[in-house]
Enzyme design. Structure first.
Site, PDB file in Angstrom:
ATOM      1  N   ASN A  87      -6.616  -0.430  -7.285  1.00 59.69           N
ATOM      2  CA  ASN A  87      -4.880  -1.328  -6.646  1.00 59.69           C
ATOM      3  C   ASN A  87      -3.966  -0.349  -6.851  1.00 59.69           C
ATOM      4  O   ASN A  87      -2.594  -0.792  -5.621  1.00 59.69           O
ATOM      5  CB  ASN A  87      -4.469  -2.289  -7.502  1.00 59.69           C
ATOM      6  CG  ASN A  87      -3.398  -2.711  -7.761  1.00 59.69           C
ATOM      7  OD1 ASN A  87      -2.539  -3.973  -6.791  1.00 59.69           O
ATOM      8  ND2 ASN A  87      -1.788  -2.876  -8.235  1.00 59.69           N
ATOM      9  N   TYR A 155      -0.219   7.048   5.405  1.00 58.22           N
ATOM     10  CA  TYR A 155      -0.255   5.605   4.576  1.00 58.22           C
ATOM     11  C   TYR A 155      -1.529   4.360   5.143  1.00 58.22           C
ATOM     12  O   TYR A 155      -2.604   4.382   4.752  1.00 58.22           O
ATOM     13  CB  TYR A 155       0.731   4.176   4.431  1.00 58.22           C
ATOM     14  CG  TYR A 155       0.380   3.071   3.835  1.00 58.22           C
ATOM     15  CD1 TYR A 155       0.738   3.222   2.375  1.00 58.22           C
ATOM     16  CD2 TYR A 155       0.626   1.619   4.288  1.00 58.22           C
ATOM     17  CE1 TYR A 155       0.332   2.067   1.655  1.00 58.22           C
ATOM     18  CE2 TYR A 155       0.850   1.289   3.318  1.00 58.22           C
ATOM     19  CZ  TYR A 155       0.164   0.724   2.480  1.00 58.22           C
ATOM     20  OH  TYR A 155       0.513  -0.152   1.616  1.00 58.22           O
TER      21      TYR A 155
HETATM   22  N1  NAD Z   1       3.258  -4.935  -1.362  1.00 60.97           N
HETATM   23  C1  NAD Z   1       3.350  -5.427  -0.385  1.00 60.97           C
HETATM   24  O1  NAD Z   1       3.846  -5.718   0.608  1.00 60.97           O
HETATM   25  C2  NAD Z   1       1.697  -4.524  -0.389  1.00 60.97           C
HETATM   26  C3  NAD Z   1       0.732  -5.090   1.106  1.00 60.97           C
HETATM   27  C4  NAD Z   1      -0.221  -4.307   1.496  1.00 60.97           C
HETATM   28  C5  NAD Z   1      -0.895  -3.448   0.767  1.00 60.97           C
HETATM   29  N2  NAD Z   1      -0.246  -3.521  -0.885  1.00 60.97           N
HETATM   30  C6  NAD Z   1      -1.310  -1.815  -1.614  1.00 60.97           C
HETATM   31  O2  NAD Z   1      -1.128  -3.493  -2.451  1.00 60.97           O
HETATM   32  C7  NAD Z   1      -1.268  -2.124  -4.137  1.00 60.97           C
HETATM   33  C8  NAD Z   1      -0.556  -2.145  -5.161  1.00 60.97           C
HETATM   34  O3  NAD Z   1       1.286  -2.423  -4.141  1.00 60.97           O
HETATM   35  P1  NAD Z   1       2.452  -3.365  -5.544  1.00 60.97           P
HETATM   36  O4  NAD Z   1       3.536  -3.600  -3.869  1.00 60.97           O
HETATM   37  O5  NAD Z   1       1.952  -3.940  -6.309  1.00 60.97           O
HETATM   38  O6  NAD Z   1       2.970  -1.934  -4.939  1.00 60.97           O
HETATM   39  P2  NAD Z   1       3.987  -1.393  -6.928  1.00 60.97           P
HETATM   40  O7  NAD Z   1       5.162  -0.313  -6.273  1.00 60.97           O
HETATM   41  O8  NAD Z   1       5.397  -3.028  -7.088  1.00 60.97           O
HETATM   42  O9  NAD Z   1       3.130  -1.249  -8.037  1.00 60.97           O
HETATM   43  C9  NAD Z   1       2.345  -0.107  -7.843  1.00 60.97           C
HETATM   44  C10 NAD Z   1       1.401   0.929  -9.199  1.00 60.97           C
HETATM   45  O10 NAD Z   1       1.356   1.450  -9.219  1.00 60.97           O
HETATM   46  C11 NAD Z   1       1.183   2.711  -9.870  1.00 60.97           C
HETATM   47  N3  NAD Z   1       0.982   4.258  -9.637  1.00 60.97           N
HETATM   48  C12 NAD Z   1       2.229   4.552  -8.393  1.00 60.97           C
HETATM   49  N4  NAD Z   1       0.823   5.895  -8.416  1.00 60.97           N
HETATM   50  C13 NAD Z   1      -0.066   6.045  -9.734  1.00 60.97           C
HETATM   51  C14 NAD Z   1      -0.854   6.755 -10.091  1.00 60.97           C
HETATM   52  N5  NAD Z   1      -1.189   8.009  -9.524  1.00 60.97           N
HETATM   53  N6  NAD Z   1      -1.704   6.599 -11.325  1.00 60.97           N
HETATM   54  C15 NAD Z   1      -1.634   5.021 -11.763  1.00 60.97           C
HETATM   55  N7  NAD Z   1      -0.866   4.624 -11.293  1.00 60.97           N
HETATM   56  C16 NAD Z   1       0.112   4.782 -10.095  1.00 60.97           C
HETATM   57  C17 NAD Z   1       2.844   2.498 -10.004  1.00 60.97           C
HETATM   58  O11 NAD Z   1       3.458   3.043 -11.233  1.00 60.97           O
HETATM   59  C18 NAD Z   1       2.965   1.144 -10.204  1.00 60.97           C
HETATM   60  O12 NAD Z   1       3.266   0.203 -11.359  1.00 60.97           O
HETATM   61  C19 NAD Z   1      -0.986  -0.875  -3.348  1.00 60.97           C
HETATM   62  O13 NAD Z   1      -2.666  -0.475  -3.193  1.00 60.97           O
HETATM   63  C20 NAD Z   1      -0.397  -1.185  -2.058  1.00 60.97           C
HETATM   64  O14 NAD Z   1      -0.801  -0.455  -1.000  1.00 60.97           O
HETATM   65  C21 NAD Z   1       1.078  -3.501  -1.176  1.00 60.97           C
END
Ligand code: NAD
Length: 248
Positions: A87, A155
């Site tokens: 994730n 991305y």
């Molecule tokens: N929020 C959205 O609208 C959305 C949409 C599509 C896809 N996504 C994807 O869903 C996933 C989760 O997104 P989110 O919105 O919850 O993001 P977020 O930024 O709220 O949480 C992401 C987490 O990943 C951790 N992280 C970042 N780099 C890291 C590393 N090198 N090692 C370990 N942990 C690390 C961060 O500390 C954070 O806790 C991501 O892959 C994101 O690309 C999000």
């Protein structure tokens, strides 16, 4: 009876946002969960809140050596890992391709794409020994289509790669009873999307046929389905959860 009774899962990037919601849901469905993240304070706080079936492990998903340590710690405390949710992810700068710095490109690809390779490479042998497993790779609608306003080439490229790697590994390890699927969220209310959430109403929601962003927990329902036996014959597929965004 929970849908994940007796299962041990690793969820990366679970200190906040969607990973946090998935960890909560998995525990409520009977799983033991290794919550991994760079964010020690947030990750530990969540593990404390979720109780004895949760374990926080500090983890940089871009390091293969870190992955080996995380698997070792998770298995020695919780048991054999048969569920992996890749994730963790970052957006990187919102910038046109010509202005995207090489170091930013490499960082986004490392966190979003290389991490999923490392995770699958590390955990699949445990799943093989256990007689099967389920991997959920979190991609994005940006891994389905190139949306106007997508943050940057790295991305989009890394999220398309997640989808491709998912299919490759699903085909390769299907005979070992390992299912691999990708999840493609649209606009979800998490810290990553905080700025967009602030603009909700006037901005982002207007693009979505359902006219709203989603709560992280709505994505957890899909991730739980793909991690559990409810999806026992589903593998190698992309699962879009976007309120109709990519249909329009
Ligand atoms: N929020 C959205 O609208 C959305 C949409 C599509 C896809 N996504 C994807 O869903 C996933 C989760 O997104 P989110 O919105 O919850 O993001 P977020 O930024 O709220 O949480 C992401 C987490 O990943 C951790 N992280 C970042 N780099 C890291 C590393 N090198 N090692 C370990 N942990 C690390 C961060 O500390 C954070 O806790 C991501 O892959 C994101 O690309 C999000």
């Amino acid at each position: 009876m929970g849908k994940l009774d007796g299962k041990v899962a690793i969820i990366t990037g679970a200190a906040q946002g969607m990973g946090k919601a998935h960890a909560r849901r998995f525990i409520s469905e009977g799983a033991k969960v290794a919550i991994t993240d760079l964010n020690v304070e947030g990750g530990q706080k969540l593990a404390d809140e979720l109780g004895e079936n949760a374990l926080f492990i500090k983890h940089d998903v871009t390091s293969l050596a870190d992955w080996a340590r995380v698997l070792e710690e998770a298995e020695s405390t919780l048991g054999t890992v048969t569920v992996l949710v890749n994730n963790a992810g970052i957006i990187g700068p919102v910038t046109p391709t010509v202005e995207l710095a090489e170091e930013d490109y490499l960082k986004v690809v490392a966190v979003n794409q290389h991490s999923q390779y490392y995770g699958m490479k590390t955990v699949i042998p445990s799943m093989q020994k256990a007689g099967g497993g389920a991997i959920v790779n979190i991609s994005s609608t940006a891994g389905m289509v190139s949306i106007v306003g997508a943050p940057n080439l790295a991305y989009v490229g890394s999220k398309f790669a997640s989808r491709g790697m998912t299919k490759h590994v699903a085909v390769q390890y299907g005979p070992d009873n390992i299912r691999v699927n990708s999840v493609h969220p649209g606009y979800i209310k998490t810290p990553m999307m905080a700025a967009a959430t602030d603009a909700e109403g006037g901005g982002i929601s207007a693009q979505v046929p359902l006219r709203r962003m989603a709560d992280p927990d709505e994505v957890s329902s899909l991730v739980l389905f793909l991690a559990s036996e409810d999806s026992s014959y589903i593998s190698g597929m992309e699962h879009v959860i976007d309120g109709g965004l990519t249909a329009s």
